[in-house]
Scaffold this motif. Structure first.
Motif, PDB file in Angstrom:
ATOM      1  N   ASP A  34     -14.184   6.780   2.729  1.00  0.00           N
ATOM      2  CA  ASP A  34     -15.415   6.401   2.015  1.00  0.00           C
ATOM      3  C   ASP A  34     -16.174   5.289   2.731  1.00  0.00           C
ATOM      4  O   ASP A  34     -17.410   5.246   2.689  1.00  0.00           O
ATOM      5  CB  ASP A  34     -15.076   5.958   0.585  1.00  0.00           C
ATOM      6  CG  ASP A  34     -14.612   7.111  -0.291  1.00  0.00           C
ATOM      7  OD1 ASP A  34     -14.838   8.274   0.094  1.00  0.00           O
ATOM      8  OD2 ASP A  34     -14.009   6.843  -1.350  1.00  0.00           O
ATOM      9  N   SER A  37      -8.297   7.547   1.226  1.00  0.00           N
ATOM     10  CA  SER A  37      -9.579   7.885   0.607  1.00  0.00           C
ATOM     11  C   SER A  37     -10.585   6.758   0.795  1.00  0.00           C
ATOM     12  O   SER A  37     -11.755   6.989   1.130  1.00  0.00           O
ATOM     13  CB  SER A  37      -9.382   8.171  -0.885  1.00  0.00           C
ATOM     14  OG  SER A  37     -10.605   8.434  -1.519  1.00  0.00           O
ATOM     15  N   HIS A  38     -10.130   5.527   0.604  1.00  0.00           N
ATOM     16  CA  HIS A  38     -11.030   4.388   0.776  1.00  0.00           C
ATOM     17  C   HIS A  38     -11.467   4.259   2.231  1.00  0.00           C
ATOM     18  O   HIS A  38     -12.638   3.936   2.508  1.00  0.00           O
ATOM     19  CB  HIS A  38     -10.336   3.101   0.320  1.00  0.00           C
ATOM     20  CG  HIS A  38     -11.221   1.900   0.375  1.00  0.00           C
ATOM     21  ND1 HIS A  38     -12.179   1.633  -0.577  1.00  0.00           N
ATOM     22  CD2 HIS A  38     -11.316   0.904   1.293  1.00  0.00           C
ATOM     23  CE1 HIS A  38     -12.817   0.522  -0.269  1.00  0.00           C
ATOM     24  NE2 HIS A  38     -12.319   0.057   0.861  1.00  0.00           N
TER      25      HIS A  38
END
Length: 273
Positions: A233, A229-230
């Protein structure tokens, strides 16, 4: 410091296409020699006990060899078109000794590039991922089957927990990290600093000319999903992390974060164990 000798797994299907293109793109940008290996599955010798089994074994081996030769021809043609120095070979992997043979081969290269595990592989088409990751002592770069872009390494995420595996991954990926414009050193759900007091891994990377900054992420997600997810992002081009495994009943299985990343990855990942 740069990669000069790269091994790439040659596989059929969309994952194999993405992996081959990535390896040749990296070879072109680093002026590395790229060796393609086409794994050939070898049935268990027990099939030879019956005449029908022997026929099945011979037919399967012939089909697997034909498929491997076609992959090698395609790879060598693509390498020539890209102006990359390359060669290829077939590698027979038996059920009994396949892991050892693949690991021994991978030890002779700076890095092994493999495809993300897929469900659509032929039953007799083995993968060298586990052997290279857990047996070679060299870094492994896994290319997601959805990857289509040329190698772009402007932004990288380094998963750091201070472990031996994370350290080996960092060392193995260093030639790529020095090429990145920005590197984030990410720790997940850790209250305390993971580095030795007075020293941190960002300072170490800075001495190698790597523009790195520390980032602590607190989340309810598990580590694998938090890293992915990071990476999304931050629009990262590369994820670097340790490859973890557990031994159960004499079989090696991927650890939780490693398994999650391999199943759901959307960007190239460097692992080491």
């Amino acid at each position: 410091m740069a990669f000069k000798d790269i091994l790439v797994e040659l596989a059929a299907g969309r994952g194999g296409d993405a992996t081959r293109a990535f390896a040749l793109g990296l070879g072109a940008s680093t002026q590395a020699h790229v060796t393609g290996v086409a794994p050939i599955g070898d049935m268990d010798a027990g099939y030879l006990l019956a005449e029908a089994g022997a026929v099945m074994l011979s037919r399967s081996l012939a089909e697997s060899t034909e498929r491997a030769n076609a992959l090698r021809s395609s790879f060598e043609a693509d390498a020539a078109a890209a102006g990359v120095r390359a060669e290829s070979l077939n590698l027979k992997l038996s059920a009994q000794h396949g892991d050892r043979v693949a690991a021994q081969l991978a030890r002779h290269f700076d890095m092994t590039i493999v495809s993300q595990p897929q469900d659509d592989k032929a039953p007799d088409e083995p993968s060298i991922l586990e052997a290279a990751l857990f047996g070679s002592g060299r870094p492994v770069l896994i290319v997601p089957y959805i990857h289509r872009d040329p190698p772009r390494l402007d932004r990288a995420v380094l998963a750091w927990d201070g472990s031996r595996e994370a350290t080996l991954a960092l060392a193995g990926a260093l030639p790529l990290l020095v090429r990145a414009a920005k590197v984030e050193i990410v720790t997940i759900n850790r209250d305390r600093h993971v580095d030795f007091p007075g020293f941190n891994i960002a300072r170490h990377l800075a001495r190698h000319g790597v523009n790195a900054e520390l980032k602590r992420v607190t989340t309810e997600l598990d580590v694998g999903n938090a890293l992915l997810s990071h990476a999304v992002d931050t629009r990262a081009d590369l994820l670097v992390m340790g490859g973890y495994a557990h031994s159960r009943f004499r079989e090696l299985v991927f650890g939780g974060a490693t398994r999650t990343v391999l199943e759901s990855m959307t960007l190239p990942v460097v692992m080491a164990h």
